[in-house]
Design a protein around this motif. Structure first.
Motif, short mmCIF file in Angstrom:
data_model
loop_
_atom_site.label_atom_id
_atom_site.label_comp_id
_atom_site.label_asym_id
_atom_site.label_seq_id
_atom_site.Cartn_x
_atom_site.Cartn_y
_atom_site.Cartn_z
N THR A 1 -13.85 13.27 -33.41
CA THR A 1 -13.72 12.31 -32.21
C THR A 1 -14.93 12.46 -31.38
N VAL A 2 -15.08 13.79 -31.12
CA VAL A 2 -16.23 14.01 -30.14
C VAL A 2 -17.62 13.49 -30.82
N GLY A 3 -17.88 13.63 -32.17
CA GLY A 3 -18.86 13.11 -33.01
C GLY A 3 -18.80 11.74 -32.81
N THR A 4 -17.88 10.96 -32.98
CA THR A 4 -17.92 9.58 -32.60
C THR A 4 -18.44 9.06 -31.33
N LEU A 5 -18.01 9.90 -30.22
CA LEU A 5 -18.69 9.57 -28.94
C LEU A 5 -20.10 9.97 -29.01
N LEU A 6 -20.53 11.02 -29.36
CA LEU A 6 -21.81 11.35 -29.44
C LEU A 6 -22.81 10.22 -30.28
N ALA A 7 -22.37 10.07 -31.61
CA ALA A 7 -23.16 9.31 -32.35
C ALA A 7 -23.40 7.81 -31.65
N ARG A 8 -22.29 7.33 -31.04
CA ARG A 8 -22.60 6.06 -30.33
C ARG A 8 -23.27 6.15 -29.35
N SER A 9 -23.41 7.33 -28.30
CA SER A 9 -24.12 7.33 -27.38
C SER A 9 -25.72 7.40 -27.87
N TYR A 10 -25.85 8.12 -28.81
CA TYR A 10 -27.28 8.04 -29.49
C TYR A 10 -27.67 6.58 -29.85
N THR A 11 -26.90 5.79 -30.47
CA THR A 11 -27.45 4.73 -31.17
C THR A 11 -27.22 3.50 -30.22
N GLY A 12 -26.59 3.63 -29.23
CA GLY A 12 -26.06 2.61 -28.45
C GLY A 12 -27.22 1.88 -27.38
#
Length: 483
Positions: free
Chosen positions: A208-219
Motif C-alpha cells: 500500500t505504501v508502494g502504491t502511494l510512492l509509485a503514484r507520487s513519482y509518476t503523477g
C-alpha cells in the motif's frame, strides 16, 4: 421477474443500500478509530493498527538512479530493477521465481539463502558491473557501489525502522517457526553478504505504501499532490502521509531524532481492513454474518469483508443459497443437498464472475448463463439470471460506497483541500478498482455524498498506480535520501 421473486430480490437489494447519513457517520468513526490507533501501540480489535512505516519522504518525480525491489508475496518471488529517469517516468526489468514447496516449511537459513541467490542471479544478469567493485578489494568503493533494494515482505511484521521488522507469524502456506520473532531484513542481508552480492537492503516495504510512492513519482502533480495510496483488490488497505506530531505512539527519542533532521511527516500504513471490527456503524446483513463465520479470521477485518474481491462473490453465493432455501430460486432442486456441489462450496463464486453479471446486456443474459454453468455448473432461467444481476449490482454498489469512506476520511484528516483551488491526487491499485465495471464511478458518487460534498469530489482525482508493489518498494529505499 414474477411478483414473488421481485419482492424478495427488492428486499435483499434494499438491505445492501447505504444512505447519506450512514456514509457520513462512517467517515466520522473512521477518523476516531485512526486517532486511537495513532495513539496506542496495541490498538487491539477495536481500532485500526495505524502502523508507522518510517518512510519520511514522498517522491517528486525528479529522482534519478537505479534501484532494486524484491517481493515475497506468496509462492512467487519477484526481483525488479527500476531505473528512475527523473521526469516522472521509469524503466522496469523483472524476473519471477517460484518458491519450491519444501522451502515453505524448511528453515530460515534455506529460505533466505534461496532468496539471496535469486537476487544475485538477477544482478549478475542485469547489473554485472556492480560485482567489479565488490571484487576490487576496496571496501569503501564496494559499499558505495552497492545497489539499494526495497524488500516487500507480505506477511505480518512489526516494523521498528525503515530497514527493520520482525516477523509476527507466517501465512499463505509458509510455516518456518525459527523465523518468527526475527528481523527479516537482517536475515536477507546476511545471506546477500555471505554470497558477496553488491546489494544493500535499504527498506522494508508495504504494497500500500508502494502504491502511494509509485503514484507520487509518476503523477507529475498535474492533479495535485499525492498523499494517499489505496488498494482495492483481493484485500483492501491504505496508506497516507501523517504529521509526526499526530503519531502519539512514536517513542519520544524517535520523534526528537526525526525533528532534529527537520522531518515533519511519516507515511502510515492504516491496515483499514480492520476498520469498525466492532460493527458500530458498518452495515450488517445476515449474509455478512455467514461469510464472517466461515472466514479464517472471524471477527476481524470486518471492513475488508464488505469491500474486497475475496469476499464479494461469497456474499452473493450466500444470498443465492438463502433464496433457494425460501423456494424463490432454483426450485428444480428440492433440498440444499441437491444443488450443484460448486454452489454449495464456499469461495467458488468469484468477483470476476460478478463483473460479468454486472454489465451483461446480452439477449436473455446468455453470457451470465454460460458463466454460471462454467463456474458453478448451475443451470438458470432468464428470471433467475435477472435476479442474480440485480443482487450483484447491489453488493458491488455497497462495496464501492464503503470504499469511499476511508478515502474521504483521510482527505479530511490531512486537511488536503486547504488552500486556494487545491486539487488532490489519490493513487489506487488492485483488481477490483481497476477492472470491476463502474467501481470507481460508484465510489466517486458516494464521495460526493460525504462531508466533502460534490465540490470536494470534483477536486479529488483517483488514478491507477501501476507497478506499485515493485516501483513503490524501490522508492521506499529512497526515503529521506537522495541518489
Amino acid at each position: 421477474m414474477n411478483s414473488t421473486v421481485k419482492a424478495k430480490v427488492d428486499e435483499i437489494t434494499q438491505a445492501f443500500e447505504l444512505d447519506k447519513t450512514r456514509l457520513q457517520d462512517l467517515v466520522e468513526l473512521f477518523n476516531e478509530s485512526a486517532d486511537y490507533g495513532l495513539a496506542h501501540t496495541s490498538a487491539g480489535r477495536e481500532a485500526m493498527p495505524m502502523i508507522p512505516t518510517f518512510v519520511t519522504s514522498i517522491p517528486t518525480g525528479k529522482e534519478k538512479g537505479v534501484l532494486l525491489a524484491a517481493d515475497l508475496g506468496g509462492t512467487n518471488f519477484r526481483v525488479c530493477s527500476v531505473t528512475l529517469n527523473g521526469d516522472h517516468t521509469f524503466d522496469l526489468v523483472q524476473s519471477k521465481s517460484h518458491i519450491p514447496t519444501d522451502l515453505m516449511t524448511s528453515s530460515s537459513e534455506e529460505l533466505f539463502s534461496y532468496l539471496a541467490s535469486k537476487i544475485g542471479a538477477f544482478v549478475r544478469q542485469h547489473h554485472n558491473e556492480k560485482f567489479d567493485a565488490e571484487a576490487s578489494g576496496d571496501a569503501a568503493a564496494a559499499e558505495a557501489g552497492k545497489l539499494k533494494l526495497g524488500f516487500t515482505f507480505s506477511f505480518p511484521v512489526e516494523q521498528t525502522s525503515l530497514d527493520s521488522g520482525t516477523l509476527i507469524r507466517w501465512t499463505k502456506g509458509f510455516d518456518i517457526p525459527d523465523t518468527i520473532g526475527q528481523d527479516v531484513v537482517k536475515l536477507l542481508q546476511s545471506h546477500i553478504d555471505k554470497q558477496k552480492i553488491p546489494v544493500h537492503v535499504a527498506a522494508l516495504a508495504n504494497d500500500t505504501v508502494g502504491t502511494l510512492l509509485a503514484r507520487s513519482y509518476t503523477g507529475e502533480n498535474k492533479e495535485g499532490l499525492t498523499s494517499l495510496g489505496c488498494i482495492f483488490g483481493t484485500g483492501t488497505n491504505g496508506a497516507y502521509n501523517e504529521k509526526i506530531d499526530n503519531i502519539v505512539k512514536l517513542p519520544k527519542d524517535v520523534v526528537a531524532d526525526l525533528k532534529a533532521k527537520n522531518i515533519t511527516h511519516m507515511v502510515i500504513n492504516t491496515e483499514w481492513g480492520s476498520f469498525d471490527n466492532e460493527l458500530k456503524r458498518l452495515p450488517v446483513t445476515k449474509y455478512d454474518v455467514e461469510v464472517d463465520n466461515i472466514s479464517s479470521n472471524k471477527g476481524y477485518h470486518m471492513f475488508e469483508k464488505r469491500v474486497s474481491g475475496m469476499f464479494l462473490g461469497e456474499i452473493l453465493r450466500n444470498v443465492l443459497l438463502d433464496l433457494h432455501s425460501q423456494g424463490v430460486l432454483f426450485t428444480q432442486y428440492a433440498r440444499k443437498e441437491d444443488l450443484p456441489h460448486r454452489l454449495r462450496t464456499p469461495w467458488l463464486l468469484s468477483s470476476e464472475g460478478m463483473s460479468l453479471f454486472e454489465i451483461d446486456d446480452s439477449t436473455n443474459l446468455i453470457a451470465t448463463e454460460l458463466e454460471l454453468k462454467n463456474m458453478l455448473r448451475l443451470p438458470t432461467t432468464v428470471e433467475e439470471r435477472l435476479a442474480i444481476q440485480q443482487i450483484t449490482r447491489a453488493i458491488a454498489k455497497r462495496a464501492s460506497h464503503l470504499a469511499a469512506v476511508p478515502i474521504t476520511a483521510l482527505v479530511i484528516k490531512m486537511d488536503a483541500f486547504k488552500g486556494h483551488n487545491i486539487e488532490v491526487d489519490v493513487g489506487v491499485d488492485g483488481s477490483v478498482v481497476e477492472f470491476y465495471p463502474g467501481f470507481r464511478t460508484m465510489m466517486r458518487d458516494a464521495i460526493a455524498d460525504t462531508q466533502v460534498g460534490a465540490k470536494g469530489e470534483r477536486r479529488l482525482h483517483i488514478n491507477i498506480s501501476k507497478d506499485g508493489s515493485s516501483v513503490g518498494a524501490a522508492l521506499c529505499a529512497l526515503s529521506n535520501d537522495t541518489i
